[in-house]
Design a protein around this motif. Structure first.
Motif, short mmCIF file in Angstrom:
data_model
loop_
_atom_site.label_atom_id
_atom_site.label_comp_id
_atom_site.label_asym_id
_atom_site.label_seq_id
_atom_site.Cartn_x
_atom_site.Cartn_y
_atom_site.Cartn_z
N PRO A 3 0.84 -1.20 0.00
CA PRO A 3 0.00 0.00 0.00
C PRO A 3 0.87 1.25 0.00
N TYR A 4 0.52 2.22 -0.81
CA TYR A 4 1.25 3.48 -0.86
C TYR A 4 0.32 4.60 -0.41
N ASP A 5 0.90 5.60 0.22
CA ASP A 5 0.09 6.74 0.63
C ASP A 5 0.58 8.05 0.03
N ALA A 6 1.50 7.99 -0.97
CA ALA A 6 1.91 9.19 -1.69
C ALA A 6 2.63 8.80 -2.97
N PHE A 7 2.65 9.72 -3.90
CA PHE A 7 3.37 9.57 -5.16
C PHE A 7 4.44 10.65 -5.21
N LEU A 77 -3.86 9.55 -4.25
CA LEU A 77 -2.52 9.74 -3.72
C LEU A 77 -2.11 11.20 -3.87
N PRO A 78 -1.60 11.82 -2.82
CA PRO A 78 -1.04 13.16 -2.98
C PRO A 78 0.24 13.08 -3.82
N VAL A 79 0.49 14.12 -4.58
CA VAL A 79 1.62 14.14 -5.51
C VAL A 79 2.68 15.10 -4.98
N TYR A 80 3.91 14.59 -4.85
CA TYR A 80 5.05 15.39 -4.39
C TYR A 80 6.10 15.41 -5.50
N TRP A 81 7.04 16.34 -5.33
CA TRP A 81 8.11 16.51 -6.33
C TRP A 81 9.43 16.83 -5.62
N GLY A 82 10.48 16.10 -5.97
CA GLY A 82 11.81 16.38 -5.42
C GLY A 82 12.87 16.23 -6.49
N ASN A 83 13.87 17.11 -6.48
CA ASN A 83 14.96 17.09 -7.45
C ASN A 83 16.25 16.58 -6.85
N ARG A 84 17.11 16.10 -7.71
CA ARG A 84 18.41 15.61 -7.25
C ARG A 84 19.42 16.74 -7.03
N PHE A 85 19.34 17.82 -7.83
CA PHE A 85 20.41 18.82 -7.81
C PHE A 85 19.95 20.27 -7.61
N TRP A 86 18.66 20.52 -7.56
CA TRP A 86 18.21 21.89 -7.32
C TRP A 86 16.81 21.87 -6.73
N ALA A 87 16.45 22.99 -6.14
CA ALA A 87 15.17 23.09 -5.44
C ALA A 87 13.99 22.80 -6.38
N PRO A 88 13.00 22.06 -5.85
CA PRO A 88 12.90 21.47 -4.51
C PRO A 88 13.77 20.21 -4.39
N MET A 89 14.69 20.22 -3.44
CA MET A 89 15.61 19.10 -3.28
C MET A 89 14.89 17.87 -2.72
N LEU A 90 15.35 16.71 -3.14
CA LEU A 90 14.73 15.46 -2.75
C LEU A 90 14.68 15.30 -1.24
N ALA A 91 15.78 15.61 -0.54
CA ALA A 91 15.82 15.45 0.91
C ALA A 91 14.78 16.33 1.59
N ASP A 92 14.61 17.57 1.08
CA ASP A 92 13.62 18.48 1.66
C ASP A 92 12.21 17.96 1.42
N THR A 93 11.98 17.39 0.25
CA THR A 93 10.65 16.86 -0.05
C THR A 93 10.33 15.67 0.84
N LEU A 94 11.29 14.77 1.05
CA LEU A 94 11.05 13.63 1.93
C LEU A 94 10.79 14.10 3.37
N ALA A 95 11.49 15.16 3.80
CA ALA A 95 11.25 15.69 5.14
C ALA A 95 9.82 16.23 5.25
#
Length: 339
Positions: A3-7, A77-95
């Protein structure tokens, strides 16, 4: 099925102003001892477009389309977005996801193929971002490579037809299709599955690129002469990279009397900077200098079939839906989660 609760959409990221260009390139090349003058040289590609990479807006457009498709298809599912090298950075999105109570995430990268830079690097970046958050970091599953999914191939077919139709009739008859992808070191290509594992001379990546080119041409009105070429090489001259380079091949085809080329950026999901500069500027200038007709097909972008593919992948992983693929290639060594 889990089961997933986000994309989560994971992309490369890019600058959105001239003051961001060099810091962005420093993020991309950190630890690789790239000379400052090389960063300045690549930075000029961005400065030509006001320091703004198209990729972030393309991600925003894709997220809007995915969100609408999820709502229409009943994917809650709520949709999120994170980048590897510029904002929005992946680590910030996971937080932020953790703060929102998200526990299990299904992620789609803006990369369709399998090699270290287009798959393993994403897996490693996810692991680093989760490690920084600690034990309560959201779990993230990365979907399989989708290079031969109908939702990736069909837009390329449609866009290739449009590019062919844009050529003058006298050029269309002898046109050569050049399917272009980002070059990588040959050692990297073979690491995901080379000749010793039954793949071709350019590794599983080269085989996958050739497969998509075949799938596209098979769906056109006739069997156009075609081949795979590479672009965007950035390594030292002493290091072997996948060839031929798109500009070198255009020069050779001009010498052979080919009247026109249509370049299909089948190695890319959207028309980001390496498409806009390397193909729309450099390759076009090469062709025009030599008197060749030139058209460039669009990448999948936000084509409805590509957007629907994302929903297909979500259902495949969360509901055991049919795994849709057009090709017949074997899985590669990099794709440990490729079921």
């Amino acid at each position: 099925m889990r089961p997933y609760d986000a994309f989560l959409l994971i992309s490369f990221g890019g600058p959105e102003g001239e003051d961001q260009v060099i810091p962005f390139l420093e993020n991309v090349t950190r630890g690789r001892n790239i000379p400052r003058e090389r960063l300045a040289e690549v930075g000029e590609h961005y400065f030509r477009f006001g320091g703004v990479s198209p990729i972030n807006q393309q991600c925003r457009d894709l997220i809007a389309a995915i969100t609408a498709d999820f709502a229409e298809g009943g994917i809650d599912l709520p949709v999120y977005w994170g980048n590897r090298f510029w904002a929005p950075m992946l680590a910030d999105t996971l937080a932020r996801m953790r703060e929102d109570g998200v526990r299990r995430v299904l992620a789609v990268p803006t990369s369709a193929y399998c090699n270290w830079s287009s798959r393993t690097a994403y897996v490693e970046d996810i692991a680093r971002a989760r490690a920084a958050l600690g034990e309560d970091a959201p779990e993230v599953d990365l979907v399989r490579p989708f290079y031969d999914h109908p939702g990736f191939v069909e837009p390329l077919v449609e866009h290739t037809r449009a590019a062919l139709d844009a050529l003058p009739a006298d050029q269309r008859e002898g046109v050569r299709l050049l399917f272009s992808a980002h070059s990588i070191p040959t050692a990297m290509a073979e690491a995901a599955g080379g000749p010793e594992q039954g793949f071709g001379a350019q590794g599983v990546y080269g085989d996958q690129l050739a497969e998509v080119a075949r799938l596209v041409v098979d769906r056109l009105d006739r069997d156009y002469p075609h081949e795979v070429v590479y672009q965007s090489r950035s390594g030292p001259p002493s290091q072997p990279w996948l060839e031929p380079d798109v500009n070198d091949r255009i020069e050779e085809l001009a010498a052979e009397g080919v009247p026109a080329v249509v370049v299909v950026p089948h190695g890319f999901v959207s028309d980001h900077m390496e498409v806009k500069f390397d193909l729309d500027v450099e390759a076009r200038e090469t062709a025009e200098k030599l008197g060749l007709g030139y058209q460039r097909a669009l990448s999948p972008g936000t084509h409805p079939a590509f957007v629907s593919m994302v929903s297909d992948l979500v259902r495949e992983y969360s509901e055991a839906a049919e795994r849709r693929r057009l090709g017949t290639l074997s899985r590669c060594a990099e794709c440990t989660c490729d079921r």
